[in-house]
Design a protein around this motif. Sequence first.
Motif, PDB file in Angstrom:
ATOM      1  N   GLY A 149       0.811  -1.209   0.000  1.00 26.23           N
ATOM      2  CA  GLY A 149       0.000   0.000   0.000  1.00 26.23           C
ATOM      3  C   GLY A 149       0.846   1.262   0.000  1.00 26.23           C
ATOM      4  N   GLY A 150       0.346   2.276  -0.680  1.00 23.40           N
ATOM      5  CA  GLY A 150       1.054   3.537  -0.738  1.00 23.40           C
ATOM      6  C   GLY A 150       2.129   3.593  -1.802  1.00 23.40           C
ATOM      7  N   GLY A 151       2.197   2.569  -2.667  1.00 21.37           N
ATOM      8  CA  GLY A 151       3.148   2.595  -3.772  1.00 21.37           C
ATOM      9  C   GLY A 151       4.562   2.192  -3.401  1.00 21.37           C
ATOM     10  N   PHE A 152       4.753   1.516  -2.253  1.00 19.83           N
ATOM     11  CA  PHE A 152       6.079   1.031  -1.864  1.00 19.83           C
ATOM     12  C   PHE A 152       6.416  -0.170  -2.737  1.00 19.83           C
ATOM     13  N   ARG A 153       7.376   0.020  -3.647  1.00 26.53           N
ATOM     14  CA  ARG A 153       7.782  -1.052  -4.560  1.00 26.53           C
ATOM     15  C   ARG A 153       9.241  -1.409  -4.323  1.00 26.53           C
ATOM     16  N   ILE A 154       9.520  -2.695  -4.242  1.00 30.60           N
ATOM     17  CA  ILE A 154      10.886  -3.149  -3.990  1.00 30.60           C
ATOM     18  C   ILE A 154      11.874  -2.605  -5.033  1.00 30.60           C
ATOM     19  N   PRO A 155      11.573  -2.630  -6.342  1.00 28.43           N
ATOM     20  CA  PRO A 155      12.540  -2.075  -7.304  1.00 28.43           C
ATOM     21  C   PRO A 155      12.833  -0.594  -7.066  1.00 28.43           C
ATOM     22  N   ASP A 156      11.806   0.183  -6.707  1.00 26.39           N
ATOM     23  CA  ASP A 156      12.005   1.606  -6.462  1.00 26.39           C
ATOM     24  C   ASP A 156      12.859   1.849  -5.222  1.00 26.39           C
ATOM     25  N   VAL A 157      12.623   1.061  -4.187  1.00 24.93           N
ATOM     26  CA  VAL A 157      13.403   1.212  -2.955  1.00 24.93           C
ATOM     27  C   VAL A 157      14.865   0.866  -3.212  1.00 24.93           C
ATOM     28  N   LEU A 158      15.078  -0.175  -3.980  1.00 24.12           N
ATOM     29  CA  LEU A 158      16.448  -0.549  -4.326  1.00 24.12           C
ATOM     30  C   LEU A 158      17.148   0.578  -5.064  1.00 24.12           C
ATOM     31  N   ALA A 159      16.454   1.175  -6.013  1.00 23.72           N
ATOM     32  CA  ALA A 159      17.050   2.259  -6.785  1.00 23.72           C
ATOM     33  C   ALA A 159      17.395   3.450  -5.891  1.00 23.72           C
ATOM     34  N   GLN A 160      16.490   3.796  -4.965  1.00 20.67           N
ATOM     35  CA  GLN A 160      16.729   4.920  -4.066  1.00 20.67           C
ATOM     36  C   GLN A 160      17.891   4.662  -3.119  1.00 20.67           C
ATOM     37  N   SER A 161      18.110   3.401  -2.767  1.00 19.80           N
ATOM     38  CA  SER A 161      19.178   3.074  -1.826  1.00 19.80           C
ATOM     39  C   SER A 161      20.559   3.094  -2.470  1.00 19.80           C
ATOM     40  N   GLY A 162      20.601   3.098  -3.794  1.00 25.84           N
ATOM     41  CA  GLY A 162      21.880   3.058  -4.496  1.00 25.84           C
ATOM     42  C   GLY A 162      22.294   1.667  -4.916  1.00 25.84           C
ATOM     43  N   ALA A 163      21.527   0.642  -4.516  1.00 27.16           N
ATOM     44  CA  ALA A 163      21.828  -0.734  -4.913  1.00 27.16           C
ATOM     45  C   ALA A 163      21.219  -1.017  -6.290  1.00 27.16           C
ATOM     46  N   SER A 164      21.671  -2.087  -6.907  1.00 32.16           N
ATOM     47  CA  SER A 164      21.183  -2.488  -8.230  1.00 32.16           C
ATOM     48  C   SER A 164      20.384  -3.778  -8.115  1.00 32.16           C
ATOM     49  N   LEU A 165      19.239  -3.794  -8.747  1.00 34.54           N
ATOM     50  CA  LEU A 165      18.385  -4.965  -8.710  1.00 34.54           C
ATOM     51  C   LEU A 165      18.916  -6.044  -9.650  1.00 34.54           C
ATOM     52  N   VAL A 166      19.004  -7.274  -9.132  1.00 34.21           N
ATOM     53  CA  VAL A 166      19.360  -8.438  -9.930  1.00 34.21           C
ATOM     54  C   VAL A 166      18.181  -9.404  -9.860  1.00 34.21           C
TER      55      VAL A 166
END
Length: 435
Positions: A149-166
């Motif tokens: 809820g509220g648009g919390f998406r794992i890919p977006d959080v990863l991007a904001q943290s500076g990490a790269s999604l694999v």
Amino acid sequence: MRPPSIDRLARDHAASGLAHPTLVALARRTVAEVAPEAVETTLAAAVAHRLAQRTQEVINGTGVLLHTNLGRAPVDPAPADRYSNLEFDLSGGKRGPRAAAVTDLATVLTGAEAALVVNNCAAAVMLALAAVAGGGGVIVSRGELVEIGGGFRIPDVLAQSGASLVEVGTTNRTKPADVIAAFERAPGDGPPVTMVLKVHQSNYRIVGFTESVSVAEARELAPEDVIVMADLGSGLLDARCRWLPGGPPAWLVDEPGVAQVIADGADLVAVSCDKLMGGPQAGLLVGRADLIARCARHPLMRALRCGGATLAALEHTLGAYAARDLDALVFWSLATEPVEALAGRADALARRVAAARVIDTVATTGGGTLPGAEIPSVGLALPGDHAAALRAADPPVIARQADGDTIVDLRTVFADQDDHLGSALNAVLSGSADR
């Protein structure tokens, strides 16, 4: 027609309990926006709307135990609004660690080396990714790239943290070989993998032809220097439910507990405190002491930390778990009240409210937890739609509609609210008859 006096309009509504400056602001806005002949009725509606927006007790008759719109887990009131030793060491007489009692309890209850408290589970995930993933690659199964809820998406959080999604695997099947292949990817394919993130499917289910890699498997597959983290948003502390005399209820089957995931080898675990934990809105991050220390030192920590009232409420909740005090664990007391007890309360209410009939109902946990879980319950059914009228009661009653009836589920109504509930139901039905 001359506009009415702002001061007079405000004083006419002084009995509402709203502060005079608030009433003046509402009056000015109303006079500016509507015709003079409509000011009185429009202002009355505006005052009523503002009163309805104030935080107040409601009777939750929806049958949703962790109703997000109603504050999720019900908790005991915050301690008295006075000074506390929030960051003061009483024994040494100098500044002390914040939330020490909470983090000590969290480690005792979960078996983790250390713990940290932030303002919600999403914050715990963000902080951990920013502090310990080191801008590296983070492996996540495609079946766990969730949105809450509220648009919390794992890919977006990863991007904001500076990490790269694999991304690994497919929507319904992720195998050990998929994880191994991600570790063995070529240097030009992105930064080296520094973390495996397991995201629990707490608010959805993938069923049928499925496969996933467990935390224990991930820890076995991952190189020693790669962190294995689990996001257990639903917040069950211990799958054994030692605080319940009868052990885990049937509707909790297969729900992972923090203690078990730590034992399976997770280096970090993030959980919500206001869901199955039954505490205030907060996020708990537990795991290896060195990783928790890195999170505590990160600049984001100060922005994400909780206030004193939240920490006191969480200390109370965790203390109740340690003492196995079911009465102090309000969520669990409601969730496990015997159906027979609910039926007895429903019969007593039905004798007071002539038009009400007792029905079997099904309650849910809600709050993004245990999708599809059904908890047997008992409720009252009133013919017709009375939801709006019940919301106007004092205290407001939040009900639901089904098949032409208004349903009040007693699973989420406190026993000491039954008298108010009976009065509200009778008042609403009397008003319907008068019309």
